[in-house]
Design a protein around this motif. Structure first.
Motif, PDB file in Angstrom:
ATOM      1  N   GLN A  28      -3.243  -5.842  -8.048  1.00  0.00           N
ATOM      2  CA  GLN A  28      -2.349  -4.709  -7.796  1.00  0.00           C
ATOM      3  C   GLN A  28      -2.580  -3.649  -8.864  1.00  0.00           C
ATOM      4  O   GLN A  28      -2.869  -3.976 -10.025  1.00  0.00           O
ATOM      5  CB  GLN A  28      -0.885  -5.159  -7.855  1.00  0.00           C
ATOM      6  CG  GLN A  28      -0.509  -6.245  -6.831  1.00  0.00           C
ATOM      7  CD  GLN A  28      -0.539  -5.722  -5.400  1.00  0.00           C
ATOM      8  OE1 GLN A  28      -0.222  -4.556  -5.136  1.00  0.00           O
ATOM      9  NE2 GLN A  28      -0.924  -6.596  -4.483  1.00  0.00           N
ATOM     10  N   CYS A  29      -2.475  -2.378  -8.429  1.00  0.00           N
ATOM     11  CA  CYS A  29      -2.608  -1.298  -9.418  1.00  0.00           C
ATOM     12  C   CYS A  29      -1.872  -0.072  -8.898  1.00  0.00           C
ATOM     13  O   CYS A  29      -2.150   0.395  -7.792  1.00  0.00           O
ATOM     14  CB  CYS A  29      -4.073  -0.953  -9.661  1.00  0.00           C
ATOM     15  SG  CYS A  29      -4.331   0.292 -10.954  1.00  0.00           S
ATOM     16  N   GLN A  30      -0.914   0.386  -9.679  1.00  0.00           N
ATOM     17  CA  GLN A  30      -0.181   1.624  -9.323  1.00  0.00           C
ATOM     18  C   GLN A  30      -0.223   2.570 -10.513  1.00  0.00           C
ATOM     19  O   GLN A  30       0.156   2.198 -11.629  1.00  0.00           O
ATOM     20  CB  GLN A  30       1.289   1.301  -9.009  1.00  0.00           C
ATOM     21  CG  GLN A  30       2.134   2.549  -8.705  1.00  0.00           C
ATOM     22  CD  GLN A  30       3.580   2.221  -8.432  1.00  0.00           C
ATOM     23  OE1 GLN A  30       4.339   1.862  -9.362  1.00  0.00           O
ATOM     24  NE2 GLN A  30       3.971   2.302  -7.160  1.00  0.00           N
ATOM     25  N   VAL A  31      -0.698   3.788 -10.250  1.00  0.00           N
ATOM     26  CA  VAL A  31      -0.699   4.819 -11.289  1.00  0.00           C
ATOM     27  C   VAL A  31       0.451   5.773 -10.995  1.00  0.00           C
ATOM     28  O   VAL A  31       0.534   6.358  -9.908  1.00  0.00           O
ATOM     29  CB  VAL A  31      -2.033   5.586 -11.330  1.00  0.00           C
ATOM     30  CG1 VAL A  31      -2.009   6.644 -12.439  1.00  0.00           C
ATOM     31  CG2 VAL A  31      -3.195   4.611 -11.556  1.00  0.00           C
ATOM     32  N   VAL A  32       1.362   5.889 -11.971  1.00  0.00           N
ATOM     33  CA  VAL A  32       2.533   6.774 -11.822  1.00  0.00           C
ATOM     34  C   VAL A  32       2.214   8.103 -12.487  1.00  0.00           C
ATOM     35  O   VAL A  32       1.908   8.149 -13.682  1.00  0.00           O
ATOM     36  CB  VAL A  32       3.777   6.139 -12.472  1.00  0.00           C
ATOM     37  CG1 VAL A  32       4.990   7.044 -12.301  1.00  0.00           C
ATOM     38  CG2 VAL A  32       4.035   4.752 -11.891  1.00  0.00           C
ATOM     39  N   CYS A  33       2.237   9.185 -11.701  1.00  0.00           N
ATOM     40  CA  CYS A  33       1.950  10.526 -12.218  1.00  0.00           C
ATOM     41  C   CYS A  33       3.230  11.358 -12.186  1.00  0.00           C
ATOM     42  O   CYS A  33       4.266  10.922 -11.683  1.00  0.00           O
ATOM     43  CB  CYS A  33       0.876  11.188 -11.357  1.00  0.00           C
ATOM     44  SG  CYS A  33      -0.667  10.262 -11.278  1.00  0.00           S
ATOM     45  N   GLU A  34       3.098  12.577 -12.740  1.00  0.00           N
ATOM     46  CA  GLU A  34       4.286  13.442 -12.845  1.00  0.00           C
ATOM     47  C   GLU A  34       4.927  13.719 -11.481  1.00  0.00           C
ATOM     48  O   GLU A  34       6.147  13.815 -11.360  1.00  0.00           O
ATOM     49  CB  GLU A  34       3.890  14.767 -13.495  1.00  0.00           C
ATOM     50  CG  GLU A  34       3.526  14.633 -14.971  1.00  0.00           C
ATOM     51  CD  GLU A  34       2.907  15.912 -15.506  1.00  0.00           C
ATOM     52  OE1 GLU A  34       3.347  16.372 -16.583  1.00  0.00           O
ATOM     53  OE2 GLU A  34       1.973  16.442 -14.858  1.00  0.00           O
ATOM     54  N   LYS A  35       4.082  13.845 -10.426  1.00  0.00           N
ATOM     55  CA  LYS A  35       4.630  14.280  -9.138  1.00  0.00           C
ATOM     56  C   LYS A  35       4.461  13.227  -8.032  1.00  0.00           C
ATOM     57  O   LYS A  35       4.569  13.541  -6.845  1.00  0.00           O
ATOM     58  CB  LYS A  35       3.937  15.591  -8.704  1.00  0.00           C
ATOM     59  CG  LYS A  35       4.278  16.773  -9.609  1.00  0.00           C
ATOM     60  CD  LYS A  35       3.673  18.072  -9.096  1.00  0.00           C
ATOM     61  CE  LYS A  35       2.256  18.260  -9.566  1.00  0.00           C
ATOM     62  NZ  LYS A  35       1.640  19.536  -9.144  1.00  0.00           N
ATOM     63  N   GLY A  36       4.168  11.977  -8.452  1.00  0.00           N
ATOM     64  CA  GLY A  36       4.019  10.963  -7.419  1.00  0.00           C
ATOM     65  C   GLY A  36       3.220   9.780  -7.942  1.00  0.00           C
ATOM     66  O   GLY A  36       2.812   9.763  -9.107  1.00  0.00           O
ATOM     67  N   THR A  37       2.988   8.791  -7.065  1.00  0.00           N
ATOM     68  CA  THR A  37       2.215   7.618  -7.488  1.00  0.00           C
ATOM     69  C   THR A  37       0.992   7.485  -6.597  1.00  0.00           C
ATOM     70  O   THR A  37       0.965   7.983  -5.458  1.00  0.00           O
ATOM     71  CB  THR A  37       3.053   6.319  -7.355  1.00  0.00           C
ATOM     72  OG1 THR A  37       3.260   6.049  -5.961  1.00  0.00           O
ATOM     73  CG2 THR A  37       4.371   6.426  -8.079  1.00  0.00           C
TER      74      THR A  37
END
Ligand code: ISE
Length: 335
Positions: free
Chosen positions: A236-245
């Motif tokens: 599993q891999c989720q990158v959380v960014c300023e405006k979404g994932t």
């Protein structure tokens, strides 16, 4: 035509020989070797023209070998890379490049003496379509700056001899590479945490472990590392960014609706989860050698960057502290 000698005919070694012989154009396997010579001889049952070398150093020195593929046990990688560099051979080394950053520095020094890249490291997840699309989206900036990565690397089991630190050097080394690649960043500090021991892994090593990292830009990463998860091979891999994932997709599979259930199979073998990525990776490696004479995939520097973070994680074990990831200046050849 690149003539390849393969050192290590175990799980991934056999699989790479199959793809080099049956799928990847512009190359052939001419030699193989294994600590257990029977494993090497087994290869010749399907590929009779492959020559078995009892001593891997003889395979490396052989005139008919242009490129050496190292798929032996992790602790032997650095020595075989150094031996192959003596002859100026092209080298594909499965991860990890070495077990310590110091060994990686030695490899970079020996490689730089040739004035060109010779080494590619087997960080195949960069060739996975899911991770590649994640990187494209992050790099595009459409979601703003990346802030955090939440990852999990869950295995069903590990072979005999597995030790606690291999959870970092053999398993989480993939996340240590893919996270810095996704973010285009380097690591600032690292800490590994022990978790309540799973009753499914009672053979003397910590399982699960949690890897915590901070990058130079201040992004934070957490990686759950499991080597006996009780259900399947699950990445599993989720990158959380300023405006979404942006999230790693589940591997392609069909699913069933039956008996009042919704059934989705989960893979159990890591070689199957990234089978296409391995194919693309080795095709790209051989194409680069045939077209440019140098590899263009993950370099010795990438192997070093993952190892230096691994060193810090291992040193942090039991301290409850984040330790600084001390890196050397990136040599010109790897920029
Ligand atoms: C194995 O060596 C691999 O490289 C797999 O990708 C990884 O998931 C597994 O944990 C390692 O043992």
């Amino acid at each position: 035509m690149i003539r390849i000698g393969v050192i290590g005919c175990g799980a991934i070694g056999k699989d790479h020989i199959r793809r080099l012989m049956d799928l990847v154009p512009g190359c052939t396997v001419v030699a193989c070797s294994d600590y257990f010579v029977e494993a090497a001889k087994e290869v010749t049952k399907k590929y009779p023209d492959v020559k078995v070398y009892e001593n891997p150093n003889d395979l490396i020195a052989a005139q008919e070998v242009d490129a050496v593929m190292i798929t032996s046990i992790d602790s032997t990688h650095a020595a075989y890379v150094m031996e192959a560099l003596k002859y100026g051979k092209q080298i594909f080394c499965e991860k990890p490049l070495a077990l310590t950053a110091a060994e990686c520095e030695e490899i970079m020094k020996a490689e730089m003496a040739h004035g060109k890249r010779l080494v590619q490291v087997g960080f195949m997840r960069r060739y996975d379509r899911g991770y590649a699309e994640m990187k494209r989206i992050i790099t595009s900036g459409e979601l703003g700056a990346p802030l955090m990565i939440h990852a999990a690397h869950r295995n069903v089991s590990q072979g005999d001899g597995f030790q606690t630190d291999m959870g970092i050097t053999n398993v989480a080394i993939h996340e240590l590479d893919i996270c810095r690649w996704l973010l285009g960043d380097e690591y600032e500090s690292a800490q590994v945490l022990k978790v309540r021991q799973s009753s499914l892994s009672t053979r003397g090593y910590d399982n699960p472990q949690i890897v915590l990292l901070e990058t130079k830009s201040g992004a934070r990463i957490d990686v759950e590392v499991q080597v006996a998860d009780g259900y399947g091979y699950d990445i599993q891999c989720q990158v959380v960014c300023e405006k979404g994932t942006v999230n790693l997709p589940e591997p392609y599979t069909v699913y069933k609706r039956a008996n009042a259930t919704y059934q989705v199979p989960i893979l159990t073998d890591w070689k199957d989860r990234f089978i296409e990525a391995y194919d693309i990776e080795l095709t790209d490696w051989v194409n680069s050698l045939n077209q440019n004479g140098v590899p263009t995939g993950p370099s010795s520097w990438d192997g070093y960057a993952a190892c230096v973070a691994a060193d810090a994680l291992i040193k942090s074990r039991g301290t409850g502290q984040f330790l600084k990831v001390e890196m050397i200046e990136k040599p010109e050849m790897y920029k």
